[in-house]
Design a protein around this motif. Structure first.
Motif, PDB file in Angstrom:
ATOM      1  N   LYS A   1       0.812  -1.204   0.000  1.00 35.15           N
ATOM      2  CA  LYS A   1       0.000   0.000   0.000  1.00 35.15           C
ATOM      3  C   LYS A   1       0.850   1.259   0.000  1.00 35.15           C
ATOM      4  CE  LYS A   1      -4.280   1.340  -0.049  1.00 35.15           C
ATOM      5  NZ  LYS A   1      -5.185   0.942  -1.120  1.00 35.15           N
ATOM      6  N   THR A   2       2.070   1.137   0.497  1.00 34.06           N
ATOM      7  CA  THR A   2       2.935   2.315   0.539  1.00 34.06           C
ATOM      8  C   THR A   2       3.419   2.712  -0.830  1.00 34.06           C
ATOM      9  OG1 THR A   2       4.805   0.850   0.953  1.00 34.06           O
ATOM     10  CG2 THR A   2       3.738   1.845   2.865  1.00 34.06           C
ATOM     11  N   THR A   3       3.271   1.825  -1.824  1.00 34.17           N
ATOM     12  CA  THR A   3       3.689   2.167  -3.178  1.00 34.17           C
ATOM     13  C   THR A   3       2.478   2.413  -4.047  1.00 34.17           C
ATOM     14  OG1 THR A   3       3.769  -0.171  -3.773  1.00 34.17           O
ATOM     15  CG2 THR A   3       5.809   0.833  -2.999  1.00 34.17           C
ATOM     16  N   SER A   4       1.512   3.163  -3.522  1.00 32.80           N
ATOM     17  CA  SER A   4       0.319   3.469  -4.291  1.00 32.80           C
ATOM     18  C   SER A   4       0.688   4.202  -5.559  1.00 32.80           C
ATOM     19  CB  SER A   4      -0.608   4.337  -3.443  1.00 32.80           C
ATOM     20  OG  SER A   4      -1.784   4.609  -4.141  1.00 32.80           O
TER      21      SER A   4
ATOM     22  N   ASN B   1      -0.819   9.255  -2.780  1.00 31.92           N
ATOM     23  CA  ASN B   1       0.111   9.031  -1.668  1.00 31.92           C
ATOM     24  C   ASN B   1       1.469   8.579  -2.157  1.00 31.92           C
ATOM     25  OD1 ASN B   1      -2.005   9.595   0.088  1.00 31.92           O
ATOM     26  ND2 ASN B   1      -2.655   7.460   0.129  1.00 31.92           N
ATOM     27  N   CYS B   2       1.888   9.118  -3.286  1.00 35.99           N
ATOM     28  CA  CYS B   2       3.197   8.754  -3.835  1.00 35.99           C
ATOM     29  C   CYS B   2       4.252   9.613  -3.158  1.00 35.99           C
ATOM     30  CB  CYS B   2       3.230   8.979  -5.349  1.00 35.99           C
ATOM     31  SG  CYS B   2       4.798   8.573  -6.100  1.00 35.99           S
TER      32      CYS B   2
ATOM     33  N   GLU C   1      -7.258   0.946 -11.310  1.00 34.41           N
ATOM     34  CA  GLU C   1      -8.633   1.326 -11.621  1.00 34.41           C
ATOM     35  C   GLU C   1      -9.377   1.829 -10.392  1.00 34.41           C
ATOM     36  OE1 GLU C   1     -10.295   1.598 -14.308  1.00 34.41           O
ATOM     37  OE2 GLU C   1      -8.969   0.694 -15.794  1.00 34.41           O
ATOM     38  N   SER C   2      -9.049   1.258  -9.223  1.00 36.84           N
ATOM     39  CA  SER C   2      -9.765   1.628  -7.997  1.00 36.84           C
ATOM     40  C   SER C   2      -9.255   2.924  -7.390  1.00 36.84           C
ATOM     41  CB  SER C   2      -9.643   0.509  -6.957  1.00 36.84           C
ATOM     42  OG  SER C   2      -8.290   0.351  -6.543  1.00 36.84           O
ATOM     43  N   LEU C   3      -8.070   3.370  -7.780  1.00 39.92           N
ATOM     44  CA  LEU C   3      -7.515   4.588  -7.211  1.00 39.92           C
ATOM     45  C   LEU C   3      -8.268   5.812  -7.709  1.00 39.92           C
ATOM     46  CD1 LEU C   3      -3.677   3.899  -7.434  1.00 39.92           C
ATOM     47  CD2 LEU C   3      -5.092   3.897  -5.395  1.00 39.92           C
TER      48      LEU C   3
ATOM     49  N   ARG D   1      -1.913   7.768 -15.227  1.00 40.63           N
ATOM     50  CA  ARG D   1      -2.699   6.538 -15.052  1.00 40.63           C
ATOM     51  C   ARG D   1      -2.946   5.865 -16.401  1.00 40.63           C
ATOM     52  NH1 ARG D   1      -8.370   6.555 -11.878  1.00 40.63           N
ATOM     53  NH2 ARG D   1      -6.942   7.049 -10.181  1.00 40.63           N
ATOM     54  N   LYS D   2      -3.263   6.655 -17.433  1.00 37.18           N
ATOM     55  CA  LYS D   2      -3.463   6.084 -18.761  1.00 37.18           C
ATOM     56  C   LYS D   2      -2.180   5.429 -19.278  1.00 37.18           C
ATOM     57  CE  LYS D   2      -6.980   9.493 -20.114  1.00 37.18           C
ATOM     58  NZ  LYS D   2      -7.294  10.587 -21.074  1.00 37.18           N
TER      59      LYS D   2
END
Length: 356
Positions: free
Chosen positions: A46-49, A53-54, A180-182, A273-274
């Motif tokens: 999770k820390t590497t989202s 939260n990057c 996709e969920s982010l 993201r794309k």
């Protein structure tokens, strides 16, 4: 640009090969255990989202000394500019209130490119000095743009690298689902908009109470100032108003620049993201995976065809019943090929005996 993109991919691959963390050793131990799950949950990563939260990379953290240096440059600019305009106060015409405050006010108005025109140089020397400070001020804002652009580019690169690491650790399909969920974080942009609104209200209040403007004139003056248009028909004309204007103009242009940065950051996150989805999707079925699928392993993948069907199911393109029908057809084809090969092999000895 393609070379730059390929260099990012190479960096990610090399970093993944060289990373030997305790987490990797622990996951290897867990994989050797028969009862352990084959893939770790995304919660451990999770820390590497990817898009939220990057953590800023090391190259971005080095920009903070640049910001400190930039603050020093602006301090020197204001000090030298105020001193120069104070020395040339007799060469500047317009609405004057206090020599020192007018000099600092003219310096800020020049640096932020507001340029009301209520104080202007009218001699060759003062015009030359003012032209120099206009050029230097634009260069300082160019440095600000460079730092902001460097932050956005490095963030995009590090998000891509983190996404590739995630795809290698938890699998490409799980990584795509997580991407996709982010959700894009609009918090900073909203806070900046609220700060701008508060700044507008404060400016209108001071212009109405201190400068004695009408409400419509105050709104007009605030808009022309915040957008750095500065027509000059409405401006700060009292000593108290200019003292307030020195701080208000500086913070207002800073808030506007920060808002533009946050808007650019949101757009960069969307485009990143794309790009990540495109990169990971094109790397779902690698050549080495297809070659490994040609060998029976753990009674799960029996061949390249089975592997491709498994990947299509994992992507949600086909269902389990589709796989059953497809595998039945593949088995029929394999049986037909086996019968045909046997017939050919039986015919070859008969032909050789006839030849003899």
């Amino acid at each position: 640009m393609l070379r730059h993109f390929n260099s990012i991919i190479t960096m990610a691959s090399n970093a993944a090969k060289q990373a030997k963390l305790p987490m990797a050793a622990e996951s290897e131990t867990l994989t050797n255990d028969e009862n352990a799950p084959k893939k770790k949950s995304f919660l451990s990563y999770k820390t590497t989202s990817v898009a939220a939260n990057c953590a800023p990379p090391r190259t971005i953290r080095t920009d903070f000394p640049d910001l400190i240096r930039l603050g020093i440059y602006f301090g020197i600019y204001l000090s030298v500019g105020t001193t120069s305009f104070y020395a040339l106060r007799d060469h500047i015409r317009g609405k004057k209130t206090n020599d020192f405050i007018d000099s600092l006010y003219l310096c800020v108005v020049t640096m932020t490119t507001v340029g009301y025109g209520d104080l202007v140089p009218h001699s060759f020397l003062s015009q030359l000095i003012c032209s120099v400070f206009i050029t230097v001020g634009m260069c300082l804002f160019g440095i600000v743009v460079k730092i902001a652009a460097n932050y956005l580019v490095m963030k995009q690169q590090m998000v891509l690298i983190n996404a590739l690491h995630m795809a290698q650790k938890i699998g490409p399909m799980e990584a795509l689902k997580e991407i996709e969920s982010l959700k894009i974080d609009y918090t900073k942009c909203l806070i900046s908009l609220i700060a701008m609104a508060v700044h507008f209200v404060i400016g209108i209040f001071i212009l109405v109470t201190v400068e004695g403007m009408d409400f419509t004139d105050a709104v007009y003056c605030v808009c022309t100032t915040m957008t750095t248009v500065g027509f000059g028909d409405e401006s700060f004309s009292t000593e108290s108003g200019r003292m307030f204007g020195i701080i208000w103009i500086s913070t207002g242009t800073s808030c506007l620049g920060q808002l533009f940065l946050y808007i650019a950051e949101i757009y960069t996150d969307i485009e990143t993201r794309k790009l990540i989805k495109w990169v990971i999707s094109n790397k779902i079925i690698a050549k080495k995976d297809l070659e490994a699928a040609d060998h029976v392993e753990d009674d799960k993948v029996y061949g390249a065809a089975d592997f491709i069907l498994y990947k299509l199911k994992e992507m949600g393109k086909i269902k389990q019943e589709d796989i059953s029908f497809a595998m039945k057809d593949i088995d029929d084809v394999i049986k037909d090929l086996y019968v045909a090969n046997q017939s050919v092999s039986d015919m070859i000895p008969a032909q050789s005996s006839q030849n003899k």
